[in-house]
Design a protein around this motif. Structure first.
Motif, PDB file in Angstrom:
ATOM      1  N   SER A  38       0.820  -1.184   0.143  1.00  0.00           N
ATOM      2  CA  SER A  38       0.294  -0.058   0.131  1.00  0.00           C
ATOM      3  C   SER A  38       0.771   1.356  -0.040  1.00  0.00           C
ATOM      4  CB  SER A  38      -0.992  -0.055   1.283  1.00  0.00           C
ATOM      5  OG  SER A  38      -0.320   0.209   2.363  1.00  0.00           O
ATOM      6  N   GLN A  39       2.051   1.154   0.238  1.00  0.00           N
ATOM      7  CA  GLN A  39       3.073   2.290   0.302  1.00  0.00           C
ATOM      8  C   GLN A  39       3.292   2.856  -0.811  1.00  0.00           C
ATOM      9  OE1 GLN A  39       4.111   4.055   3.354  1.00  0.00           O
ATOM     10  NE2 GLN A  39       2.140   3.060   3.712  1.00  0.00           N
ATOM     11  N   ILE A  40       3.504   2.111  -2.096  1.00  0.00           N
ATOM     12  CA  ILE A  40       4.215   2.415  -3.261  1.00  0.00           C
ATOM     13  C   ILE A  40       3.159   1.900  -4.223  1.00  0.00           C
ATOM     14  CG2 ILE A  40       6.100   2.326  -4.503  1.00  0.00           C
ATOM     15  CD1 ILE A  40       7.964   2.314  -2.347  1.00  0.00           C
ATOM     16  N   ASP A  41       2.873   2.474  -5.323  1.00  0.00           N
ATOM     17  CA  ASP A  41       1.766   2.280  -6.486  1.00  0.00           C
ATOM     18  C   ASP A  41       2.629   0.923  -6.902  1.00  0.00           C
ATOM     19  OD1 ASP A  41       0.314   1.652  -8.361  1.00  0.00           O
ATOM     20  OD2 ASP A  41       0.651   3.762  -9.508  1.00  0.00           O
ATOM     21  N   ALA A  42       1.886  -0.377  -7.179  1.00  0.00           N
ATOM     22  CA  ALA A  42       2.246  -1.438  -7.576  1.00  0.00           C
ATOM     23  C   ALA A  42       2.803  -1.346  -9.185  1.00  0.00           C
ATOM     24  CB  ALA A  42       1.271  -2.687  -7.599  1.00  0.00           C
ATOM     25  N   GLY A  43       2.125  -0.179  -9.868  1.00  0.00           N
ATOM     26  CA  GLY A  43       2.538  -0.050 -11.127  1.00  0.00           C
ATOM     27  C   GLY A  43       3.962   0.395 -11.532  1.00  0.00           C
ATOM     28  N   LEU A  44       4.528   0.884 -10.347  1.00  0.00           N
ATOM     29  CA  LEU A  44       5.941   1.249 -10.318  1.00  0.00           C
ATOM     30  C   LEU A  44       7.010   0.357 -10.123  1.00  0.00           C
ATOM     31  CD1 LEU A  44       5.579   4.504  -8.218  1.00  0.00           C
ATOM     32  CD2 LEU A  44       5.669   4.340 -10.726  1.00  0.00           C
ATOM     33  N   ALA A  45       6.496  -1.083  -9.998  1.00  0.00           N
ATOM     34  CA  ALA A  45       7.281  -2.065 -10.030  1.00  0.00           C
ATOM     35  C   ALA A  45       8.380  -2.348 -11.036  1.00  0.00           C
ATOM     36  CB  ALA A  45       6.542  -3.456  -9.646  1.00  0.00           C
ATOM     37  N   GLY A  46       7.951  -2.190 -12.257  1.00  0.00           N
ATOM     38  CA  GLY A  46       8.844  -2.174 -13.481  1.00  0.00           C
ATOM     39  C   GLY A  46      10.014  -1.182 -13.419  1.00  0.00           C
ATOM     40  N   ARG A  47       9.633   0.264 -12.774  1.00  0.00           N
ATOM     41  CA  ARG A  47      10.988   0.958 -12.921  1.00  0.00           C
ATOM     42  C   ARG A  47      11.652   0.707 -11.704  1.00  0.00           C
ATOM     43  NH1 ARG A  47       8.931   6.209 -14.184  1.00  0.00           N
ATOM     44  NH2 ARG A  47       7.795   6.089 -16.252  1.00  0.00           N
ATOM     45  N   ALA A  48      11.379  -0.067 -10.689  1.00  0.00           N
ATOM     46  CA  ALA A  48      12.265  -0.481  -9.609  1.00  0.00           C
ATOM     47  C   ALA A  48      13.121  -1.462 -10.048  1.00  0.00           C
ATOM     48  CB  ALA A  48      11.331  -0.898  -8.357  1.00  0.00           C
ATOM     49  N   VAL A  49      12.594  -2.506 -11.026  1.00  0.00           N
ATOM     50  CA  VAL A  49      13.340  -3.562 -11.467  1.00  0.00           C
ATOM     51  C   VAL A  49      14.511  -2.826 -12.295  1.00  0.00           C
ATOM     52  CG1 VAL A  49      13.271  -5.488 -13.144  1.00  0.00           C
ATOM     53  CG2 VAL A  49      11.634  -5.265 -11.428  1.00  0.00           C
ATOM     54  N   ALA A  68       8.539   7.184  -4.433  1.00  0.00           N
ATOM     55  CA  ALA A  68       7.702   7.028  -5.544  1.00  0.00           C
ATOM     56  C   ALA A  68       8.039   8.319  -6.527  1.00  0.00           C
ATOM     57  CB  ALA A  68       6.408   7.325  -5.116  1.00  0.00           C
ATOM     58  N   HIS A  69       8.546   9.579  -5.880  1.00  0.00           N
ATOM     59  CA  HIS A  69       9.098  10.656  -6.741  1.00  0.00           C
ATOM     60  C   HIS A  69      10.121  10.174  -7.531  1.00  0.00           C
ATOM     61  CE1 HIS A  69      10.423  14.837  -7.127  1.00  0.00           C
ATOM     62  NE2 HIS A  69      11.381  14.281  -7.401  1.00  0.00           N
ATOM     63  N   HIS A  70      11.232   9.185  -6.964  1.00  0.00           N
ATOM     64  CA  HIS A  70      12.260   8.498  -7.847  1.00  0.00           C
ATOM     65  C   HIS A  70      11.851   7.821  -8.961  1.00  0.00           C
ATOM     66  CE1 HIS A  70      16.129   9.824  -6.211  1.00  0.00           C
ATOM     67  NE2 HIS A  70      15.616   9.842  -4.887  1.00  0.00           N
ATOM     68  N   LEU A  71      10.991   6.726  -8.766  1.00  0.00           N
ATOM     69  CA  LEU A  71      10.429   5.791  -9.633  1.00  0.00           C
ATOM     70  C   LEU A  71       9.572   6.438 -10.743  1.00  0.00           C
ATOM     71  CD1 LEU A  71       9.332   2.996  -7.173  1.00  0.00           C
ATOM     72  CD2 LEU A  71      11.286   3.316  -8.466  1.00  0.00           C
ATOM     73  N   ARG A  72       9.049   7.655 -10.542  1.00  0.00           N
ATOM     74  CA  ARG A  72       8.101   8.382 -11.569  1.00  0.00           C
ATOM     75  C   ARG A  72       9.064   9.205 -12.177  1.00  0.00           C
ATOM     76  NH1 ARG A  72       3.965   8.629  -7.074  1.00  0.00           N
ATOM     77  NH2 ARG A  72       2.445   7.275  -7.778  1.00  0.00           N
TER      78      ARG A  72
END
Length: 278
Positions: A93-104, A146-150
């Motif tokens: 719930s802390q970070i949008d699951a849609g940002l997982a690819g960015r984290a990879v 989230a700022h970094h991932l986006r």
């Protein structure tokens, strides 16, 4: 036989954090595995080498590492002396699951300010009773992740001062029992991170600092009224005597016991009958 690892793990009373894990490994190597949560890692000594999505990465002490849920990774020491690490397993719930690819694609974050904030959050989590402070710190950490991932370059919007005053009124109404950031966000129809930013900008202090100061003020009155320090601690909303003493000394500059004794001595002096000069 390898050296025995030094491990501490617990589940804090902070919504959004599933587990805190501190470890010093001399020779342990993690096999490929996954987690249900976001893995937020900082290394304090040594360096960790790991594979994520078939790419090799390194985690030295200067960076923050964020690994997404359900993506296999391993890990071992990249230095002969092993490594010391601190990990937060953040609820999805802390970070949008849609940002997982960015984290990879970019699990390593070169951000000294974020590194400092994660360190502060860990230190807060080690102190029972400071959950509101931990919630505030977590909200800012999650926002920056989230700022970094986006890839956002724009500054966050200017907070609403009216929101800050409404939060202060809410804290004033719940000085002893306290209120969580989530409860405050629901009552004030705002995001919890916006609450922290608005309050800090308007009043020059974080919500948890304001609440602590209010509790200390109440404690001072009770101590001067003759109530014993252990009873005061729970009466004004502190976790225990140690929690109370630590914050009281930080704010007032002395321990609750010394403060009470000084107040009693001053009262006796002021109440003693005065003799008339000859």
């Amino acid at each position: 036989m390898g050296a025995r690892p030094d491990i501490t793990a617990w589940r804090p009373r902070v919504e959004g954090i599933d587990e805190v894990f501190h470890a010093h490994f001399a020779d342990h190597a993690y096999p490929m595995h996954t987690h249900d949560a976001w893995t937020l890692l900082i290394v304090d000594e040594g360096m960790v080498r790991y594979d994520l999505d078939r790419h090799e990465h390194g985690a030295p002490s200067s960076v923050v590492t964020l690994l997404p849920p359900h993506v296999p990774h391993n890990g071992d020491a990249a230095t002969p002396e092993g490594f010391r690490k601190r990990v937060l397993y953040l609820n999805t719930s802390q970070i949008d699951a849609g940002l997982a690819g960015r984290a990879v694609d970019r699990p390593v974050l070169h951000d000294p300010r974020l590194r400092h904030r994660v360190d502060q959050l860990h230190r807060t989590l080690e102190r029972p009773g400071d959950e509101l402070e931990a919630q505030s710190r977590l909200s800012l950490v999650s926002e920056r992740l989230a700022h970094h991932l986006r890839d956002e370059s724009a500054a966050p919007p200017v907070p609403d001062p009216k929101l800050a005053h409404r939060l202060r009124e809410l804290l004033d109404e719940h000085v002893v029992e306290g209120v969580t950031l989530r409860e405050a966000a629901e009552l004030l129809h705002s995001h919890h991170t916006h609450l922290v930013r608005a309050f800090s900008r308007e009043f020059g202090m974080a919500p948890h600092q304001y609440l602590t100061a209010r509790r200390v003020d109440l404690a001072r009155r009770l101590l001067l009224g003759g109530m014993r320090a252990p009873e005061v601690a729970t009466s004004v909303g502190f976790y225990d005597q140690s929690h109370f003493s630590r914050h009281f000394k930080r704010v007032v500059g002395t321990s609750p016991g010394h403060y009470a004794r000084a107040g009693q001595a001053a009262y006796r002096r002021s109440s003693a009958p005065r003799t008339k000069a000859a």
